[in-house]
Write a protein that holds these residues in place. Sequence first.
Motif, PDB file in Angstrom:
ATOM      1  N   GLU A 103      -6.601  41.678   8.811  1.00 59.45           N
ATOM      2  CA  GLU A 103      -6.837  40.566   9.742  1.00 59.45           C
ATOM      3  C   GLU A 103      -6.471  41.077  11.129  1.00 59.45           C
ATOM      4  OE1 GLU A 103      -4.567  37.205   8.297  1.00 59.45           O
ATOM      5  OE2 GLU A 103      -6.210  36.580   6.995  1.00 59.45           O
ATOM      6  N   ILE A 105      -7.802  33.203  13.108  1.00 61.00           N
ATOM      7  CA  ILE A 105      -7.520  33.612  11.726  1.00 61.00           C
ATOM      8  C   ILE A 105      -7.685  32.454  10.733  1.00 61.00           C
ATOM      9  CG2 ILE A 105      -5.696  34.499  10.181  1.00 61.00           C
ATOM     10  CD1 ILE A 105      -5.060  36.522  12.461  1.00 61.00           C
ATOM     11  N   GLN A 137     -11.306  32.146  10.162  1.00 61.56           N
ATOM     12  CA  GLN A 137     -11.829  33.253   9.347  1.00 61.56           C
ATOM     13  C   GLN A 137     -11.515  33.043   7.867  1.00 61.56           C
ATOM     14  OE1 GLN A 137     -12.055  37.236  10.827  1.00 61.56           O
ATOM     15  NE2 GLN A 137     -10.865  38.017   9.104  1.00 61.56           N
ATOM     16  N   ARG A 138     -10.291  32.605   7.582  1.00 70.75           N
ATOM     17  CA  ARG A 138      -9.914  32.378   6.170  1.00 70.75           C
ATOM     18  C   ARG A 138     -10.779  31.289   5.547  1.00 70.75           C
ATOM     19  NH1 ARG A 138      -3.287  32.782   6.386  1.00 70.75           N
ATOM     20  NH2 ARG A 138      -3.236  34.990   6.971  1.00 70.75           N
ATOM     21  N   GLU A 139     -11.042  30.251   6.326  1.00 67.93           N
ATOM     22  CA  GLU A 139     -11.863  29.147   5.822  1.00 67.93           C
ATOM     23  C   GLU A 139     -13.298  29.640   5.556  1.00 67.93           C
ATOM     24  OE1 GLU A 139     -11.696  25.848   8.608  1.00 67.93           O
ATOM     25  OE2 GLU A 139     -13.279  24.793   7.486  1.00 67.93           O
ATOM     26  N   GLU A 167     -14.273  32.718   4.938  1.00 71.67           N
ATOM     27  CA  GLU A 167     -14.286  33.645   3.792  1.00 71.67           C
ATOM     28  C   GLU A 167     -14.221  32.895   2.465  1.00 71.67           C
ATOM     29  OE1 GLU A 167     -12.476  37.700   5.824  1.00 71.67           O
ATOM     30  OE2 GLU A 167     -11.218  36.589   4.418  1.00 71.67           O
ATOM     31  N   GLU A 192      -9.013  38.646  -1.136  1.00 73.14           N
ATOM     32  CA  GLU A 192      -8.048  37.706  -0.562  1.00 73.14           C
ATOM     33  C   GLU A 192      -7.035  38.462   0.292  1.00 73.14           C
ATOM     34  OE1 GLU A 192      -7.833  34.316  -1.313  1.00 73.14           O
ATOM     35  OE2 GLU A 192      -9.086  34.108  -3.105  1.00 73.14           O
ATOM     36  N   TYR A 193      -6.265  37.713   1.070  1.00 74.78           N
ATOM     37  CA  TYR A 193      -5.269  38.278   1.985  1.00 74.78           C
ATOM     38  C   TYR A 193      -4.401  39.351   1.321  1.00 74.78           C
ATOM     39  CZ  TYR A 193      -1.264  38.501   5.133  1.00 74.78           C
ATOM     40  OH  TYR A 193      -0.270  38.949   5.964  1.00 74.78           O
TER      41      TYR A 193
END
Length: 340
Positions: free
Chosen positions: A257, A270, A273-275, A277, A289-290
């Motif tokens: 990230e 960020i 971006q997570r949403e 992805e 995942e992270y």
Amino acid sequence: MAKEKFAHLMELPPETPQPNVYPLNWVTKTKRMEEIWDASQREYWDPKKLPWDTFDPSRYSWEQREAIAYWWSILSVFDASAPPVFAAAMIKTYEAHEEDAVRRCFFSVTRDEQNHEQMCGMAITKLLEAPSYLEYEPKTEIGRKAKKNVQWLYFNGGRYWEGYKQAVPKYSLAVLFSSFLMGEIAAATIFHQMAAGCTEPVFKEAFRMIGRDEGRHMAICMTMMERDYPKMDLADKPVITKQIRAGYLFLSGVLFEPPMEFWDIAEDFIPAQREIEAVARTAGFFVPEYEAKKENWKNAMLNMKGVLDKYGIPFPAIPEVGITGEEVLDIHMEDIIPVF
Ligand SMILES: [Fe+2]
Ligand SMILES: [Fe+2]
């Protein structure tokens, strides 16, 4: 101004002043480079020949299309500047009268990265029905967030080119591409993971091919390091330590990230971006995942650390993934020697 003439004065011409862009020789020393070149010829692929006839974007919702196109756009922020970056490096291999196979290997990286860029473009334009996110009119909230993030990524990525152009004549290839290996290790891993997890045949195949290319780029870098690091100038060592840290900060944008202290992005980047992805995953587009990304990135760096330890080059601290080492502060986009 007319060039001075010599042929009427002497039997043989004077020495050609160096550095001169054309070597006119074909020296073979590093056998491994020749093998990598041969592999690049065998493994060449054409993005247009992937099974595009099986790809029907209308099978996906607009949210999913926007989310998948977002991921390809992140990749394109890196891969769309890779062809000129490696083209410049390839010119340097000629100026430096590098071994014949080294010149060809840099040519192959330029060509491969051009393919990666082309692949990003084909995926994005088919998904969005627009030339890029920058021209695209979003259809959903996810698309709006994605477009804003892409605009910021593009802005950030536009900031290293001038610095890179100045760095190319200043440093040797071994120093210039010191953080190359780390990027290639992580990229090769992430693409293999994505190939394994992805359900869309055309993307699966593209990830397999890109992952294989990155593996070859990794081998080129390893071979250069093994050849040049043992005889390296002591003064180059701190530059390499700094470049590794810079490479981490820069490449985290695609492989992990983007770190806020380095990338000029807002607080909502960020989370958005997570949403996005998460939506891509619902479409069978496997973005790790992270925690998985972090593990991958950490392993790439530990690998790299193992290599640098052999040559007595201090590794920078990467506290973000729990690696201790030499503290490197104050790195800006202008200091980046981009590697892909
Ligand atoms: Fe690439
Ligand atoms: Fe690469």
